[in-house]
Scaffold this motif. Structure first.
Motif, PDB file in Angstrom:
ATOM      1  N   GLY A 102      33.447  35.979  41.997  1.00 45.18           N
ATOM      2  CA  GLY A 102      32.646  36.225  43.246  1.00 45.18           C
ATOM      3  C   GLY A 102      32.285  35.509  44.043  1.00 45.18           C
ATOM      4  N   GLN A 103      31.499  34.342  43.876  1.00 47.83           N
ATOM      5  CA  GLN A 103      31.407  33.184  44.843  1.00 47.83           C
ATOM      6  C   GLN A 103      32.716  33.464  46.531  1.00 47.83           C
ATOM      7  N   VAL A 104      33.469  32.644  45.178  1.00 47.44           N
ATOM      8  CA  VAL A 104      35.292  31.958  45.396  1.00 47.44           C
ATOM      9  C   VAL A 104      35.573  33.262  47.160  1.00 47.44           C
ATOM     10  N   ALA A 105      35.163  34.488  46.662  1.00 49.00           N
ATOM     11  CA  ALA A 105      36.144  35.788  47.346  1.00 49.00           C
ATOM     12  C   ALA A 105      35.430  35.614  49.058  1.00 49.00           C
ATOM     13  N   ARG A 106      34.527  35.374  48.826  1.00 47.02           N
ATOM     14  CA  ARG A 106      33.536  35.695  49.915  1.00 47.02           C
ATOM     15  C   ARG A 106      34.079  34.868  51.410  1.00 47.02           C
ATOM     16  N   TYR A 107      34.165  34.012  50.726  1.00 48.60           N
ATOM     17  CA  TYR A 107      34.774  32.542  51.867  1.00 48.60           C
ATOM     18  C   TYR A 107      36.976  32.305  51.960  1.00 48.60           C
ATOM     19  N   ALA A 108      37.101  32.112  50.851  1.00 52.65           N
ATOM     20  CA  ALA A 108      38.276  31.852  50.469  1.00 52.65           C
ATOM     21  C   ALA A 108      39.546  33.098  51.083  1.00 52.65           C
ATOM     22  N   ASP A 109      40.735  32.719  52.328  1.00 49.69           N
ATOM     23  CA  ASP A 109      41.651  33.003  52.420  1.00 49.69           C
ATOM     24  C   ASP A 109      42.518  33.595  51.029  1.00 49.69           C
ATOM     25  N   VAL A 110      42.832  32.625  51.063  1.00 48.48           N
ATOM     26  CA  VAL A 110      44.170  32.188  48.849  1.00 48.48           C
ATOM     27  C   VAL A 110      43.545  31.942  48.371  1.00 48.48           C
ATOM     28  N   VAL A 111      43.661  32.046  47.193  1.00 51.87           N
ATOM     29  CA  VAL A 111      43.505  31.962  45.552  1.00 51.87           C
ATOM     30  C   VAL A 111      44.662  31.782  45.017  1.00 51.87           C
ATOM     31  N   GLN A 112      45.280  30.198  44.975  1.00 55.29           N
ATOM     32  CA  GLN A 112      45.972  30.252  44.288  1.00 55.29           C
ATOM     33  C   GLN A 112      46.437  30.325  42.982  1.00 55.29           C
ATOM     34  N   SER A 113      45.554  30.002  42.316  1.00 53.15           N
ATOM     35  CA  SER A 113      45.063  29.546  41.154  1.00 53.15           C
ATOM     36  C   SER A 113      44.780  30.754  39.809  1.00 53.15           C
ATOM     37  N   VAL A 114      45.525  31.660  40.290  1.00 54.29           N
ATOM     38  CA  VAL A 114      45.204  33.380  39.333  1.00 54.29           C
ATOM     39  C   VAL A 114      45.843  33.167  37.908  1.00 54.29           C
ATOM     40  N   ASP A 115      45.329  33.673  36.890  1.00 54.78           N
ATOM     41  CA  ASP A 115      46.536  33.381  35.896  1.00 54.78           C
ATOM     42  C   ASP A 115      45.751  33.982  34.966  1.00 54.78           C
ATOM     43  N   ARG A 116      45.109  35.083  34.995  1.00 49.82           N
ATOM     44  CA  ARG A 116      44.385  36.131  34.342  1.00 49.82           C
ATOM     45  C   ARG A 116      43.767  37.345  34.645  1.00 49.82           C
ATOM     46  N   VAL A 117      44.153  38.362  33.870  1.00 56.72           N
ATOM     47  CA  VAL A 117      43.456  39.245  34.997  1.00 56.72           C
ATOM     48  C   VAL A 117      41.902  39.107  35.012  1.00 56.72           C
ATOM     49  N   LYS A 118      41.065  38.823  34.171  1.00 56.62           N
ATOM     50  CA  LYS A 118      39.825  38.900  34.045  1.00 56.62           C
ATOM     51  C   LYS A 118      39.633  38.280  35.295  1.00 56.62           C
ATOM     52  N   LEU A 119      39.730  37.052  35.428  1.00 58.32           N
ATOM     53  CA  LEU A 119      39.666  36.324  36.876  1.00 58.32           C
ATOM     54  C   LEU A 119      40.421  37.162  38.151  1.00 58.32           C
ATOM     55  N   ALA A 120      41.591  37.927  38.650  1.00 62.76           N
ATOM     56  CA  ALA A 120      41.669  38.860  39.130  1.00 62.76           C
ATOM     57  C   ALA A 120      39.907  39.694  39.810  1.00 62.76           C
ATOM     58  N   ARG A 121      40.427  40.061  38.528  1.00 62.61           N
ATOM     59  CA  ARG A 121      38.791  41.021  39.051  1.00 62.61           C
ATOM     60  C   ARG A 121      38.159  40.585  38.965  1.00 62.61           C
ATOM     61  N   SER A 122      36.896  39.927  38.965  1.00 63.13           N
ATOM     62  CA  SER A 122      35.596  39.364  39.591  1.00 63.13           C
ATOM     63  C   SER A 122      36.328  38.557  40.822  1.00 63.13           C
ATOM     64  N   LEU A 123      37.401  38.636  41.078  1.00 64.12           N
ATOM     65  CA  LEU A 123      37.713  37.911  41.991  1.00 64.12           C
ATOM     66  C   LEU A 123      38.126  39.578  43.847  1.00 64.12           C
ATOM     67  N   SER A 124      38.453  40.358  43.003  1.00 63.04           N
ATOM     68  CA  SER A 124      38.380  41.703  43.831  1.00 63.04           C
ATOM     69  C   SER A 124      37.074  42.343  43.955  1.00 63.04           C
ATOM     70  N   ARG A 125      36.049  41.539  43.064  1.00 64.14           N
ATOM     71  CA  ARG A 125      35.056  42.985  42.785  1.00 64.14           C
ATOM     72  C   ARG A 125      34.184  42.178  43.945  1.00 64.14           C
ATOM     73  N   GLY A 126      34.495  40.277  44.093  1.00 66.04           N
ATOM     74  CA  GLY A 126      34.025  39.838  45.414  1.00 66.04           C
ATOM     75  C   GLY A 126      34.315  39.865  46.446  1.00 66.04           C
ATOM     76  N   ALA A 127      35.278  40.189  47.017  1.00 63.64           N
ATOM     77  CA  ALA A 127      36.136  40.468  47.840  1.00 63.64           C
ATOM     78  C   ALA A 127      35.844  42.155  48.521  1.00 63.64           C
ATOM     79  N   GLU A 128      35.729  42.892  47.673  1.00 60.07           N
ATOM     80  CA  GLU A 128      35.118  44.229  48.276  1.00 60.07           C
ATOM     81  C   GLU A 128      33.916  44.322  48.407  1.00 60.07           C
ATOM     82  N   SER A 129      32.669  43.287  47.594  1.00 59.54           N
ATOM     83  CA  SER A 129      31.722  43.438  47.924  1.00 59.54           C
ATOM     84  C   SER A 129      31.468  42.766  48.821  1.00 59.54           C
ATOM     85  N   ALA A 130      31.669  41.320  49.693  1.00 61.26           N
ATOM     86  CA  ALA A 130      31.988  40.577  50.941  1.00 61.26           C
ATOM     87  C   ALA A 130      32.869  41.895  52.250  1.00 61.26           C
TER      88      ALA A 130
END
Length: 242
Positions: A102-130
């Motif tokens: 969630g913290q990374v989603a607040r500043y990264a433009d691209v995340v190249q290392s997504v390997d599981r759905v749980k991680l994608a969901r956390s990035l989604s929540r962080g991006a939405e929050s930001a």
């Protein structure tokens, strides 16, 4: 201090020029255009001043692999980037823990290392929050002796890609891999290209193929990479994190 900075700038300019010549030669050998490739300069462990210098030399994309180092460097860049120089896009390229996503989603433009759905969901929540949108690549693992390396199994890529495409705040942009250490990288890069081709049938905008680092980017170019992740050849030997 000024002389040392000027010396470092010249070193970066010289080494970047060498890498660009090597990329051009690899593109010519593969019958490809240099314009088809994006160079992501991997600046992990190097200071923000190096990133600013590379941006001034025309680098548009940089890669980091640790939080909060990446966040702190991005914040420092906002204060030291030369006037008129565009802030480079930040690619998070390292293995990422779900509780930091969630913290990374607040500043990264691209995340190249997504390997599981749980991680994608956390990035989604962080991006939405930001209130922002970030681009994601599925990292694919082709095995080898690299115990603990991140990456989804090739067979799991379609399902993971579909899940990412359905999550708010995220844009599925393609695939990434790190070739197994000590092995010929060509088979992995060729396999990644086939996975990418199949993925684009269902997700046409997923057109990024991130492959190739300092030691194997010529092979990656030959097998269709669109993004190269090069650090050591540009910035020099990486300093120890210990």
């Amino acid at each position: 201090m000024t002389d040392r900075s000027a010396t470092r700038d010249e070193q970066l300019r010289r080494q970047l020029g060498v890498v660009e010549d090597e990329i051009a030669a690899a593109c010519a050998a593969a019958g490809r255009s240099r314009e088809d490739l994006t160079l992501v300069a991997i600046t992990k462990t190097y200071p923000a001043s190096d990133v600013a210098s590379l941006a001034a030399l025309g680098i548009t994309d940089v890669g980091e692999n640790r939080h909060p180092e990446a966040r702190d460097k991005r914040e420092e860049l906002e204060t030291i980037l030369p006037e008129g120089v565009t802030m480079p896009r930040l690619h998070f390229v390292g293995g990422l823990q779900t509780n930091k996503a969630g913290q990374v989603a607040r500043y990264a433009d691209v995340v190249q290392s997504v390997d599981r759905v749980k991680l994608a969901r956390s990035l989604s929540r962080g991006a939405e929050s930001a209130e922002r949108e970030i681009e994601l690549l599925v990292q694919v693992d082709f095995g080898g002796d690299d115990a603990g390396r991140a990456g989804a199994e090739p067979a799991d890529v379609p399902g993971l890609a579909d899940a990412i495409a359905d999550l708010p705040g995220l844009r599925l942009r393609g695939v990434m891999t790190v070739a197994p250490l000590g092995a010929d990288p060509a088979p992995s890069f060729e396999h990644l290209a086939r996975i990418a081709d199949r993925l684009r049938q269902d997700h046409p905008a997923a057109d990024i193929v991130s492959a190739g680092m300092s030691g194997d980017f010529a092979a990656a170019i030959a097998h269709g990479a669109t993004h190269l992740r090069i650090g050591r050849s540009i910035l020099g030997e990486r300093r120890s994190l210990q």
